[in-house]
Write a protein that holds these residues in place. Sequence first.
Motif, PDB file in Angstrom:
ATOM      1  N   ARG A   1      43.080 -17.287  -5.034  1.00 30.97           N
ATOM      2  CA  ARG A   1      42.814 -17.038  -3.821  1.00 30.97           C
ATOM      3  C   ARG A   1      43.493 -15.453  -3.051  1.00 30.97           C
ATOM      4  O   ARG A   1      42.488 -14.642  -2.475  1.00 30.97           O
ATOM      5  CB  ARG A   1      42.959 -17.790  -2.469  1.00 30.97           C
ATOM      6  N   VAL A   2      44.315 -14.909  -3.170  1.00 27.29           N
ATOM      7  CA  VAL A   2      45.229 -13.740  -3.107  1.00 27.29           C
ATOM      8  C   VAL A   2      44.160 -13.425  -4.293  1.00 27.29           C
ATOM      9  O   VAL A   2      44.327 -12.365  -3.252  1.00 27.29           O
ATOM     10  CB  VAL A   2      46.713 -13.884  -2.911  1.00 27.29           C
ATOM     11  N   HIS A   3      44.784 -13.630  -5.047  1.00 31.25           N
ATOM     12  CA  HIS A   3      43.298 -12.526  -5.830  1.00 31.25           C
ATOM     13  C   HIS A   3      41.695 -11.972  -5.454  1.00 31.25           C
ATOM     14  O   HIS A   3      41.804 -10.725  -5.141  1.00 31.25           O
ATOM     15  CB  HIS A   3      43.404 -13.054  -6.900  1.00 31.25           C
ATOM     16  N   ALA A   4      41.577 -13.440  -4.902  1.00 35.69           N
ATOM     17  CA  ALA A   4      39.535 -13.184  -4.493  1.00 35.69           C
ATOM     18  C   ALA A   4      40.584 -11.731  -3.343  1.00 35.69           C
ATOM     19  O   ALA A   4      39.657 -10.930  -3.302  1.00 35.69           O
ATOM     20  CB  ALA A   4      39.341 -13.923  -4.183  1.00 35.69           C
ATOM     21  N   ALA A   5      40.711 -12.304  -2.237  1.00 29.85           N
ATOM     22  CA  ALA A   5      41.167 -11.493  -1.216  1.00 29.85           C
ATOM     23  C   ALA A   5      41.530 -10.095  -1.171  1.00 29.85           C
ATOM     24  O   ALA A   5      40.930  -9.425  -0.785  1.00 29.85           O
ATOM     25  CB  ALA A   5      41.722 -12.415  -0.551  1.00 29.85           C
ATOM     26  N   MET A   6      42.384  -9.557  -2.574  1.00 29.65           N
ATOM     27  CA  MET A   6      42.357  -8.538  -1.738  1.00 29.65           C
ATOM     28  C   MET A   6      42.482  -7.879  -2.274  1.00 29.65           C
ATOM     29  O   MET A   6      41.003  -6.853  -2.794  1.00 29.65           O
ATOM     30  CB  MET A   6      43.775  -8.450  -2.914  1.00 29.65           C
ATOM     31  N   GLU A   7      41.134  -8.249  -3.807  1.00 30.98           N
ATOM     32  CA  GLU A   7      40.228  -7.499  -4.517  1.00 30.98           C
ATOM     33  C   GLU A   7      38.650  -7.210  -3.211  1.00 30.98           C
ATOM     34  O   GLU A   7      38.121  -6.134  -3.540  1.00 30.98           O
ATOM     35  CB  GLU A   7      38.623  -8.398  -5.479  1.00 30.98           C
ATOM     36  N   GLU A   8      37.705  -8.255  -3.203  1.00 30.01           N
ATOM     37  CA  GLU A   8      36.803  -7.870  -1.300  1.00 30.01           C
ATOM     38  C   GLU A   8      37.888  -6.723  -0.666  1.00 30.01           C
ATOM     39  O   GLU A   8      37.195  -5.715  -0.402  1.00 30.01           O
ATOM     40  CB  GLU A   8      37.021  -9.033  -0.957  1.00 30.01           C
ATOM     41  N   LEU A   9      38.575  -6.592  -0.313  1.00 31.92           N
ATOM     42  CA  LEU A   9      39.329  -5.747   0.461  1.00 31.92           C
ATOM     43  C   LEU A   9      39.131  -4.409  -0.287  1.00 31.92           C
ATOM     44  O   LEU A   9      39.220  -3.809   0.291  1.00 31.92           O
ATOM     45  CB  LEU A   9      40.807  -6.322   0.932  1.00 31.92           C
ATOM     46  N   VAL A  10      39.853  -4.481  -1.018  1.00 31.00           N
ATOM     47  CA  VAL A  10      39.973  -3.366  -1.795  1.00 31.00           C
ATOM     48  C   VAL A  10      38.711  -2.360  -2.819  1.00 31.00           C
ATOM     49  O   VAL A  10      38.279  -1.212  -2.910  1.00 31.00           O
ATOM     50  CB  VAL A  10      41.480  -3.292  -3.129  1.00 31.00           C
ATOM     51  N   GLY A  11      38.179  -3.211  -2.536  1.00 27.60           N
ATOM     52  CA  GLY A  11      36.520  -3.376  -3.159  1.00 27.60           C
ATOM     53  C   GLY A  11      36.285  -2.210  -4.862  1.00 27.60           C
ATOM     54  O   GLY A  11      34.983  -1.992  -4.974  1.00 27.60           O
ATOM     55  N   LEU A  12      37.287  -3.019  -6.192  1.00 31.06           N
ATOM     56  CA  LEU A  12      37.487  -3.365  -6.941  1.00 31.06           C
ATOM     57  C   LEU A  12      38.252  -4.742  -8.193  1.00 31.06           C
ATOM     58  O   LEU A  12      38.353  -5.201  -7.278  1.00 31.06           O
ATOM     59  CB  LEU A  12      38.082  -2.073  -7.457  1.00 31.06           C
ATOM     60  N   PRO A  13      37.596  -4.538  -9.038  1.00 32.65           N
ATOM     61  CA  PRO A  13      38.365  -5.294  -9.625  1.00 32.65           C
ATOM     62  C   PRO A  13      39.937  -5.183 -10.190  1.00 32.65           C
ATOM     63  O   PRO A  13      40.360  -3.548 -10.056  1.00 32.65           O
ATOM     64  CB  PRO A  13      37.634  -5.326 -10.789  1.00 32.65           C
ATOM     65  N   ILE A  14      40.523  -6.575  -9.414  1.00 26.47           N
ATOM     66  CA  ILE A  14      41.544  -5.518 -10.114  1.00 26.47           C
ATOM     67  C   ILE A  14      42.816  -6.955 -11.036  1.00 26.47           C
ATOM     68  O   ILE A  14      42.377  -8.071 -10.942  1.00 26.47           O
ATOM     69  CB  ILE A  14      43.220  -6.302  -8.364  1.00 26.47           C
ATOM     70  N   PHE A  15      43.696  -6.166 -11.839  1.00 22.40           N
ATOM     71  CA  PHE A  15      44.147  -7.090 -12.516  1.00 22.40           C
ATOM     72  C   PHE A  15      45.490  -6.949 -12.151  1.00 22.40           C
ATOM     73  O   PHE A  15      46.202  -5.997 -12.133  1.00 22.40           O
ATOM     74  CB  PHE A  15      44.107  -7.581 -14.009  1.00 22.40           C
ATOM     75  N   GLU A  16      46.607  -7.641 -12.703  1.00 21.54           N
ATOM     76  CA  GLU A  16      47.957  -7.766 -12.412  1.00 21.54           C
ATOM     77  C   GLU A  16      48.308  -7.955 -13.524  1.00 21.54           C
ATOM     78  O   GLU A  16      47.760  -8.291 -14.838  1.00 21.54           O
ATOM     79  CB  GLU A  16      48.321  -9.718 -11.975  1.00 21.54           C
ATOM     80  N   ILE A  17      49.250  -7.903 -13.402  1.00 22.36           N
ATOM     81  CA  ILE A  17      50.858  -7.084 -15.393  1.00 22.36           C
ATOM     82  C   ILE A  17      52.153  -7.701 -14.978  1.00 22.36           C
ATOM     83  O   ILE A  17      52.232  -7.338 -13.910  1.00 22.36           O
ATOM     84  CB  ILE A  17      50.376  -5.788 -15.854  1.00 22.36           C
ATOM     85  N   PRO A  18      52.346  -8.755 -16.283  1.00 19.79           N
ATOM     86  CA  PRO A  18      53.681  -9.160 -15.226  1.00 19.79           C
ATOM     87  C   PRO A  18      54.148  -8.166 -15.962  1.00 19.79           C
ATOM     88  O   PRO A  18      54.133  -6.858 -16.046  1.00 19.79           O
ATOM     89  CB  PRO A  18      53.563  -9.959 -16.717  1.00 19.79           C
TER      90      PRO A  18
END
Length: 427
Positions: free
Chosen positions: A235-252
């Motif tokens: 949910r947090v990931h989807a919200a951040m993608e919507e706010l930033v306007g780009l696909p986002i990926f996490e890196i451990p």
Amino acid sequence: MTAEPRRITTDVAIVGTGLAGFAAAVFCLDRGLATLQLGHAGALSYTTGYFDLLGYDRGRPIDDPWEALAELGARWPGHPLARLPREIIEGAVHRFTRAIGELGIAYVPPGATNLRALLPTGLAKTTSAIPATMAAGVTALAEKKRAVIVDLVGVVGFSAREFVANFAAEWPGLTAARVGFPDMDGGGEAHPEVMARALEVRATRERLAERLRAVIGSAECLGLPAILGVHAPDRVHAAMEELVGLPIFEIPTMPPAVPGLRLRELLEQAMPARGLTLVSQHKAARATLRPERIDLAYRDNFGDVVVEAKTAILATGRFLSGGLTAERSGVCEPLFGLPVAQPATRADWHRDDYFDPRGHPIDRAGILVDDEFRPLGAEETPLHPGLFAAGAILAGHDWLRQRCGAGLAIATAAAAVDGVARRLGPP
């Protein structure tokens, strides 16, 4: 006067709260078995969140883990994964990743080939299943997309500049940027866990997104250290993608890392709601084998407790988790006193070259089991008909060099639970 211990009865007691222990709990509950799990925090917090099946062989990355597993028995006949048919392994890893998704963390499930997943130092590793929040990074690497890698002022365990520098030759479309995390940009250390919990608040996400938009440039996607929430990361990931306007990926990040913390907290909080009796932060002090059951004793804040279990699964891991202990006289299994397959002397534990590609003989030490995954006693017969073992405590593998830790844990947990079910008979 000594108070009588409290007693708990159960169909199966799982000793250990690492990946093998929780996988065994999932499979036991699927079968409707009364299940108690006992152990301390385990090593889950030290994982990247990736689930390796079989990633490397003889120092080289493996593209097709299933083909490699089929060939494993010829060179590693005692390897636990070589003793299991593909349908058991495949069914187990798919069921477990699906269960994690049902509980609250979506995963890209294992496929026909391994994935090249990102590591915090700017390297890639071959693995089988990854959290959905990291999937866009696998695609970005494969397609060499223009990506901006962002770290945060003071963040511990991750450097965007190091990541970009180490990937420069393979991934020329990378750039690095740094922004301040809201209310944590004063120059001191900023820990990923604290950031992750802060991003579960909408206002914090909005403030960080504003800063991220300022450094996007011409990027097609954006990489962040794994900070997108501890609870409900999708949910947090989807919200951040919507706010930033780009696909986002996490890196451990370097361990202990948020992806492992997510898994641990998810399993500890969600599994009891599914029927698991979870005794966390307590280790079994002693075990007593009786003809028709296994007793496990521990002590909590209210006194002594004895778990009377019809069957038990030993999933205590190796040295880090205390499943095995190294002493001057050799390697021991401290709870049941099981024999440990190990080199003949301490002088044989390690090779002269620490980086010897063959690994070290001590890395294959562990508990021997029969085809039912029951630990063998001194006479090479099952120590007890109701005692089973799973995970890294088993002998005959080198999970660190083979990158097979999750596959080993999950598949052998499934095999052990199959043995438990046969022992208990129809419900």
